[in-house]
Design a protein around this motif. Structure first.
Motif, short mmCIF file in Angstrom:
data_model
loop_
_atom_site.label_atom_id
_atom_site.label_comp_id
_atom_site.label_asym_id
_atom_site.label_seq_id
_atom_site.Cartn_x
_atom_site.Cartn_y
_atom_site.Cartn_z
N GLY A 136 4.39 96.71 -36.64
CA GLY A 136 3.17 96.76 -37.05
C GLY A 136 2.16 95.59 -37.04
O GLY A 136 2.56 94.51 -36.73
N TYR A 137 0.81 95.65 -37.07
CA TYR A 137 0.03 94.79 -36.79
C TYR A 137 -0.91 94.52 -38.19
O TYR A 137 -1.39 93.51 -38.48
N TRP A 154 5.25 93.40 -26.25
CA TRP A 154 3.92 93.00 -26.09
C TRP A 154 3.22 92.62 -27.58
O TRP A 154 2.45 91.43 -27.64
N LEU A 155 3.43 93.46 -28.45
CA LEU A 155 2.63 93.16 -29.91
C LEU A 155 3.42 92.04 -30.61
O LEU A 155 2.62 91.31 -31.20
N LYS A 196 1.11 88.89 -31.61
CA LYS A 196 1.08 88.45 -32.91
C LYS A 196 1.66 86.71 -33.12
O LYS A 196 0.83 86.11 -33.66
N ARG A 197 2.49 86.57 -32.34
CA ARG A 197 3.02 85.23 -32.25
C ARG A 197 2.14 84.02 -31.77
O ARG A 197 2.15 82.99 -32.29
N SER A 198 1.53 84.72 -30.58
CA SER A 198 0.46 83.76 -30.03
C SER A 198 -0.91 83.50 -30.63
O SER A 198 -1.48 82.47 -30.33
N GLY A 199 -0.88 84.28 -31.60
CA GLY A 199 -2.40 84.28 -32.33
C GLY A 199 -3.52 85.25 -31.75
O GLY A 199 -4.49 85.12 -32.45
N ALA A 256 -0.10 91.79 -40.28
CA ALA A 256 1.40 91.82 -40.55
C ALA A 256 2.39 91.01 -39.81
O ALA A 256 2.70 90.69 -38.81
N PRO A 257 3.39 90.49 -40.81
CA PRO A 257 4.64 89.79 -40.17
C PRO A 257 5.43 90.33 -39.01
O PRO A 257 5.49 91.62 -39.01
#
Length: 248
Positions: free
Chosen positions: A104-105, A222-223, A227-230, A247-248
């Protein structure tokens, strides 16, 4: 440019795009939000999921085509029919039986927009036998609303635009939808308010047709990296959602 780790995943790309083009399904509404896209004057979709789609296609090095749907139920049906390859939508048990979800995002809360005439301020007050509730057909929200309401039941409408029109014309008293999407609708329905509390908490996630494990692994990687890269954070901020957490 494509990232080597994604672009070189031949099996993942083949499963993700059996036609050679990444076919993406997005959900349209009058206002863009964290799930829905709007359309520019020339018809181009814009919003968080439009930018996520462009980033996915760029990272895997594929051309893409977007199909717009009036609700997430229609997009889910297209995924099942495999006329699209990927989408972004809220997760629930019914969908997990027929589709494969990646991470999830966004953490979503479903609640109600109510008319001023209803006098309602809290989510529990919506459960009245005389209250006319509308929700979007085929969505996690209408299923959750139907499960939690005992004295009344939501009536399905095909789109956000139709629900707004019913609220404006006084043929509905409450509209069930995600809180973030309801916020810009308040101004479109004079006197309306969003109630306190919610009746569903879930995630909005990337999703592919069932039975494509390599494709699922590719969009998951990819997602997670976005998320990790901002990148996801930057997309939220660019569309005015700086107060909403990724979302974490």
């Amino acid at each position: 440019m494509a990232l080597p780790g994604f672009a070189q995943d031949a099996s993942g790309k083949a499963e993700l795009t059996p036609t050679g083009t990444l076919r993406i399904g997005l959900i349209q509404a009058p206002s863009a939000g964290l799930i829905f896209v709007g359309r520019t004057s020339d018809g181009k979709p814009y919003g968080v999921t439009a930018d996520l789609s462009a980033d996915l296609a760029k990272k895997v090095g594929l051309s893409f085509a977007i199909t717009l749907f009036p609700n997430s139920g229609a997009a889910a049906a297209a995924l099942q029919a495999e006329t699209i390859d990927v989408s972004f939508m809220p997760v629930d048990a019914a969908r997990k039986q027929v589709l494969d979800f990646g991470p999830g995002y966004y953490d979503l809360e479903s609640t109600y927009l109510v008319t001023g005439a209803s006098g309602i301020v809290d989510v529990a007050q919506v459960d009245r036998s005389d209250l006319r509730v509308v929700a979007i057909d085929g969505t996690t929200t209408i299923r959750a609303s139907a499960r939690t309401l005992k004295q009344t039941q939501p009536v399905a409408v095909p789109s956000v635009a139709e629900a707004i029109e019913r609220m404006r014309t006084g043929t509905a008293d409450a509209f069930a939808l995600s809180r973030d999407t309801l916020q810009p609708i308040v101004a479109q329905v004079p006197g309306s308010r969003i109630v306190t509390g919610g009746f569903q908490q879930t995630q909005v996630a990337v999703v592919v047709p069932k039975g494509r494990p390599a494709a699922l692994a590719l969009v998951t990687a990819w997602l997670a990296e976005a998320k990790r890269s901002g990148i996801v954070r930057g997309i939220f901020d660019a569309h005015g959602f700086s107060g909403d957490a990724v979302a974490p």
